[in-house]
Design a protein around this motif. Structure first.
Motif, short mmCIF file in Angstrom:
data_model
loop_
_atom_site.label_atom_id
_atom_site.label_comp_id
_atom_site.label_asym_id
_atom_site.label_seq_id
_atom_site.Cartn_x
_atom_site.Cartn_y
_atom_site.Cartn_z
N LEU A 35 0.91 -1.08 0.01
CA LEU A 35 0.03 0.02 -0.19
C LEU A 35 0.73 1.37 -0.03
O LEU A 35 1.42 1.62 1.14
CB LEU A 35 -0.95 0.05 1.18
N MET A 36 0.89 1.68 -1.17
CA MET A 36 1.98 2.94 -1.41
C MET A 36 1.21 4.18 -1.10
O MET A 36 0.47 4.87 -1.62
CB MET A 36 2.40 2.95 -3.01
N VAL A 37 1.56 4.76 0.12
CA VAL A 37 0.96 5.85 0.60
C VAL A 37 1.66 7.07 -0.50
O VAL A 37 2.84 7.29 -0.37
CB VAL A 37 1.49 6.13 2.25
N SER A 38 1.03 7.77 -1.04
CA SER A 38 1.38 8.68 -1.93
C SER A 38 0.84 10.26 -1.39
O SER A 38 -0.04 10.39 -0.75
CB SER A 38 0.18 8.71 -3.29
N PRO A 39 2.03 11.20 -1.80
CA PRO A 39 1.63 12.58 -1.63
C PRO A 39 0.35 13.00 -2.38
O PRO A 39 -0.29 12.34 -3.11
CB PRO A 39 2.95 13.22 -2.11
N PHE A 57 1.06 7.70 6.61
CA PHE A 57 2.04 6.47 6.46
C PHE A 57 2.01 5.53 7.81
O PHE A 57 1.69 4.26 7.77
CB PHE A 57 3.25 6.89 6.28
N GLU A 58 2.06 6.37 8.89
CA GLU A 58 2.24 5.77 10.26
C GLU A 58 0.78 5.07 10.68
O GLU A 58 0.74 3.93 11.07
CB GLU A 58 2.45 6.61 11.35
N MET A 59 -0.23 5.68 10.21
CA MET A 59 -1.57 4.87 10.61
C MET A 59 -1.94 3.84 9.46
O MET A 59 -2.41 2.75 9.89
CB MET A 59 -2.59 6.11 10.17
N THR A 60 -1.41 3.90 8.21
CA THR A 60 -1.26 2.86 7.33
C THR A 60 -0.64 1.61 7.74
O THR A 60 -1.12 0.42 7.81
CB THR A 60 -1.14 3.36 5.89
N LYS A 61 0.45 1.91 8.28
CA LYS A 61 1.36 0.58 8.92
C LYS A 61 0.92 0.28 10.05
O LYS A 61 0.83 -0.94 10.22
CB LYS A 61 2.65 1.44 9.29
N LYS A 62 0.28 0.92 11.07
CA LYS A 62 -0.35 0.48 12.14
C LYS A 62 -1.54 -0.44 11.76
O LYS A 62 -1.88 -1.46 12.39
CB LYS A 62 -0.94 1.29 13.16
N LYS A 68 -0.58 -10.66 6.45
CA LYS A 68 0.07 -11.26 5.77
C LYS A 68 0.17 -11.10 4.37
O LYS A 68 -0.82 -10.89 3.72
CB LYS A 68 0.01 -12.94 5.84
N GLY A 69 1.47 -10.60 3.82
CA GLY A 69 1.47 -10.28 2.37
C GLY A 69 1.28 -8.98 2.06
O GLY A 69 1.47 -8.43 0.88
N ILE A 70 0.81 -8.22 3.21
CA ILE A 70 0.40 -6.68 3.07
C ILE A 70 1.07 -5.54 3.75
O ILE A 70 1.16 -5.97 4.74
CB ILE A 70 -1.26 -6.56 2.99
N LYS A 71 1.95 -4.74 2.98
CA LYS A 71 2.47 -3.84 3.66
C LYS A 71 2.43 -2.30 3.50
O LYS A 71 2.00 -2.20 2.13
CB LYS A 71 4.16 -4.31 3.37
N ALA A 72 2.74 -1.52 4.31
CA ALA A 72 2.52 -0.08 4.17
C ALA A 72 3.81 0.27 3.67
O ALA A 72 5.07 -0.16 3.90
CB ALA A 72 2.26 0.56 5.42
N CYS A 73 3.93 1.18 2.58
CA CYS A 73 5.28 1.67 1.89
C CYS A 73 5.20 3.01 1.65
O CYS A 73 4.28 3.77 1.21
CB CYS A 73 5.14 0.91 0.47
#
Length: 190
Positions: A35-39, A57-62, A68-73
């Motif tokens: 999940l590519m957090v975009s400006p 980004f921090e909320m997405t990561k949390k 599994k297999g899904i990451k904040a970026c």
């Protein structure tokens, strides 16, 4: 690895985003979905309700902890502005030469795709997976070979709705992951 890039402002991330990422991971035959957090989206200039990049980004990561297999970026947040998908893909190819990146976009974005910066180059050099969005109608006979349509569940949840609910004091339970409900309320309260 075959990595799906699911870009968005995630302003804020919600359960629809996560459900969609899970479906795309499976239907796209992907090893991971980022999940590519975009400006600020160059096609959506003028928005004044976009929360700070780092907070989103921090909320997405949390919200994705334990998935599994899904990451904040936050990769795109570190690139020069404005943020163009073509530029992001070129940088990723340099930094991760052994991985294959697949662009994951909604039908609404596919309809706008000809307006994207270097859209023809993206189609020539990258695989694209398009998922349905309500109100979008894609002519399957016109799709280039690099574009695949997947049939995901339509989710009627939007970040705009969540922000509006916070402003009016309505509940956002079941719309955002429990792990970030308080963060979302605090950061989006007027």
């Amino acid at each position: 690895m075959k990595i799906g890039l699911f870009g968005g402002s995630f302003n804020p991330i919600h359960v629809g985003h996560i459900s969609l990422a899970r479906q795309l991971l499976t239907l796209g035959g992907l090893d991971e979905v980022w999940l590519m957090v975009s400006p600020q989206n160059p096609l959506k200039q003028g928005r004044n309700d976009l929360l700070d990049d780092k907070l989103r980004f921090e909320m997405t990561k949390k919200a994705l902890e334990g998935e599994k297999g899904i990451k904040a970026c936050d990769y795109e947040l570190r690139l020069p502005k404005p943020s163009y998908t073509w530029t992001t893909l070129e940088h990723l190819k340099q930094d991760f030469p052994n991985d294959t990146f697949v662009l994951l976009i909604g039908g609404d974005n596919w309809e706008l795709f000809p307006r994207w910066y270097r859209s023809e180059d993206i189609v020539k050099k990258h695989q694209i997976i398009v998922y349905p969005r309500r109100g979008s109608d894609i002519d399957l006979t016109t799709l280039p070979p690099s574009v695949k349509i997947v049939d995901t569940e339509l989710m009627d949840i939007s970040s705009t709705e969540i922000r509006n609910r916070i402003k009016t004091g309505d509940s956002i339970d079941n719309l955002v992951p429990n792990s970030i409900i308080e963060d979302v309320k605090k950061n989006y309260r007027l």
